[in-house]
Write a protein that holds these residues in place. Sequence first.
Motif, PDB file in Angstrom:
ATOM      1  N   VAL A   1      -5.906  -0.414   6.738  1.00 41.63           N
ATOM      2  CA  VAL A   1      -4.798   0.088   5.926  1.00 41.63           C
ATOM      3  C   VAL A   1      -4.893   1.431   5.200  1.00 41.63           C
ATOM      4  CG1 VAL A   1      -3.085  -0.537   4.220  1.00 41.63           C
ATOM      5  CG2 VAL A   1      -4.004  -2.191   5.798  1.00 41.63           C
ATOM      6  N   PRO A   2      -4.002   2.498   5.481  1.00 41.22           N
ATOM      7  CA  PRO A   2      -4.243   3.838   4.836  1.00 41.22           C
ATOM      8  C   PRO A   2      -3.566   3.808   3.432  1.00 41.22           C
ATOM      9  CG  PRO A   2      -2.343   4.069   6.280  1.00 41.22           C
ATOM     10  CD  PRO A   2      -3.080   2.643   6.700  1.00 41.22           C
ATOM     11  N   SER A   3      -3.984   4.732   2.494  1.00 41.99           N
ATOM     12  CA  SER A   3      -3.380   5.107   1.267  1.00 41.99           C
ATOM     13  C   SER A   3      -2.816   6.472   1.152  1.00 41.99           C
ATOM     14  CB  SER A   3      -4.311   4.540   0.235  1.00 41.99           C
ATOM     15  OG  SER A   3      -5.241   5.685   0.197  1.00 41.99           O
ATOM     16  N   ASN A   4      -1.607   6.471   0.487  1.00 38.72           N
ATOM     17  CA  ASN A   4      -1.273   7.794   0.185  1.00 38.72           C
ATOM     18  C   ASN A   4      -0.236   7.877  -1.003  1.00 38.72           C
ATOM     19  OD1 ASN A   4       1.465   7.240   1.108  1.00 38.72           O
ATOM     20  ND2 ASN A   4       0.530   6.986   3.193  1.00 38.72           N
ATOM     21  N   ASN A   5       0.071   9.077  -1.322  1.00 34.47           N
ATOM     22  CA  ASN A   5       0.864   9.108  -2.600  1.00 34.47           C
ATOM     23  C   ASN A   5       2.471   8.870  -2.464  1.00 34.47           C
ATOM     24  OD1 ASN A   5       1.601  11.304  -1.531  1.00 34.47           O
ATOM     25  ND2 ASN A   5       0.896  12.888  -3.131  1.00 34.47           N
ATOM     26  N   SER A   6       2.929   8.253  -1.461  1.00 32.46           N
ATOM     27  CA  SER A   6       4.080   7.814  -1.279  1.00 32.46           C
ATOM     28  C   SER A   6       4.487   6.541  -1.854  1.00 32.46           C
ATOM     29  CB  SER A   6       4.612   8.317   0.244  1.00 32.46           C
ATOM     30  OG  SER A   6       4.105   7.055   0.755  1.00 32.46           O
ATOM     31  N   THR A   7       5.679   6.072  -1.992  1.00 30.39           N
ATOM     32  CA  THR A   7       6.263   4.786  -2.416  1.00 30.39           C
ATOM     33  C   THR A   7       5.898   3.779  -1.301  1.00 30.39           C
ATOM     34  OG1 THR A   7       8.078   5.770  -3.773  1.00 30.39           O
ATOM     35  CG2 THR A   7       7.975   3.482  -3.172  1.00 30.39           C
ATOM     36  N   VAL A   8       5.271   2.474  -1.843  1.00 31.08           N
ATOM     37  CA  VAL A   8       5.111   1.557  -0.572  1.00 31.08           C
ATOM     38  C   VAL A   8       6.578   0.846  -0.684  1.00 31.08           C
ATOM     39  CG1 VAL A   8       4.217  -0.914  -0.388  1.00 31.08           C
ATOM     40  CG2 VAL A   8       2.646   1.254  -1.423  1.00 31.08           C
ATOM     41  N   GLU A   9       6.852   0.855   0.535  1.00 30.55           N
ATOM     42  CA  GLU A   9       8.225   0.159   1.070  1.00 30.55           C
ATOM     43  C   GLU A   9       7.793  -1.237   1.147  1.00 30.55           C
ATOM     44  OE1 GLU A   9      11.359   1.743   0.772  1.00 30.55           O
ATOM     45  OE2 GLU A   9      10.406   3.543   0.273  1.00 30.55           O
ATOM     46  N   PRO A  10       8.840  -2.217   0.604  1.00 26.97           N
ATOM     47  CA  PRO A  10       8.369  -3.626   0.649  1.00 26.97           C
ATOM     48  C   PRO A  10       8.627  -4.117   2.116  1.00 26.97           C
ATOM     49  CG  PRO A  10      10.647  -3.243  -0.215  1.00 26.97           C
ATOM     50  CD  PRO A  10       9.997  -2.038  -0.382  1.00 26.97           C
ATOM     51  N   PHE A  11       9.300  -3.491   3.222  1.00 24.58           N
ATOM     52  CA  PHE A  11       9.519  -3.932   4.410  1.00 24.58           C
ATOM     53  C   PHE A  11       9.375  -3.002   5.468  1.00 24.58           C
ATOM     54  CE2 PHE A  11      12.676  -5.992   1.583  1.00 24.58           C
ATOM     55  CZ  PHE A  11      12.329  -7.457   1.675  1.00 24.58           C
ATOM     56  N   ASP A  12       8.268  -2.007   5.219  1.00 25.64           N
ATOM     57  CA  ASP A  12       8.069  -1.030   6.129  1.00 25.64           C
ATOM     58  C   ASP A  12       6.621  -1.187   6.476  1.00 25.64           C
ATOM     59  OD1 ASP A  12       8.094   1.370   7.316  1.00 25.64           O
ATOM     60  OD2 ASP A  12       8.714   2.521   5.565  1.00 25.64           O
ATOM     61  N   VAL A  13       5.936  -0.038   6.693  1.00 18.39           N
ATOM     62  CA  VAL A  13       4.568   0.177   7.635  1.00 18.39           C
ATOM     63  C   VAL A  13       3.498  -0.356   6.366  1.00 18.39           C
ATOM     64  CG1 VAL A  13       5.050   1.616   9.191  1.00 18.39           C
ATOM     65  CG2 VAL A  13       4.007   2.513   6.706  1.00 18.39           C
TER      66      VAL A  13
END
Length: 278
Positions: free
Chosen positions: A26-38
Amino acid sequence: VWCDMSTDGGGYMLIGRMNDTVTWDVPSNNSTVEPFDVSQWSSVFGDIPILDFRVQVAADEQHKQIKAHWSFRFKNKRPLKKLMMVNEGGCPYNQPGVGDISYVKNLMTEEISSKDFPCSVFGAYSHPSAKLGWTMMNSCLEESCSYGFAYHHLFPVQVDFSGGFSFLAGNNSGTISDGTTAFFGCDKGKCCACYGPAGGSDIYCEKECKAKNGGTVTTNAHAWFWVRLNPPQKVWEKCMEYRTEEENGDAAWYKLVGDRNTPVKGRCGKNEAILNDG
């Protein structure tokens, strides 16, 4: 950031989502985590001191069929980038994980499950300088990781095959070496979600994704990961005010505060939400 303002008093921020039980890629980045996304971790909150860390496991993508749900209250706040620790906070020298736990709360029952759970073991030990496994997980919570915590920090080569989250209820006679009450993630190459019946507090999960005592093991599960900075507290009460005329003809203000049915003389304060000004 997505916030949960209802569970356990609210105030939780979503920092991770997984669409299956394989945690290592599972990658990480500085964007918002969407509850029903990737599937994704957020690397935005690495420097922010957190008090609570929460794991929510569901059988469906919409998280309507919750199967396991727990939170850790830490004894001391610490930056999210130091979530994992070893040889401190109750985590042994050879078993890194989420430690310094004051208590575990089972959010399926909304009760404190244990005050003696020392460490949610994440995976195998590696020296911090190697930047593998648990150390890399901390790093991914601070800066972007393109491939996930189990991959070499310079090359897209997988070097670790464990990484999970768990808790052990405090009212059984077992220890963490005997198993856990719930588990999500990977252990020695096997990935799963493991849990018992709703509200159960026995040991249902053994190492390498094996069930016991009627536990359920599945690879078809989803997870949300949340953090909270402070304990929830009530900052205002709802207030309704109205003006009426007294028997002597003078105008007077009355208010209804909170859930009380008896009005009192006076007006709503500046810190009270005025639902109806009469």
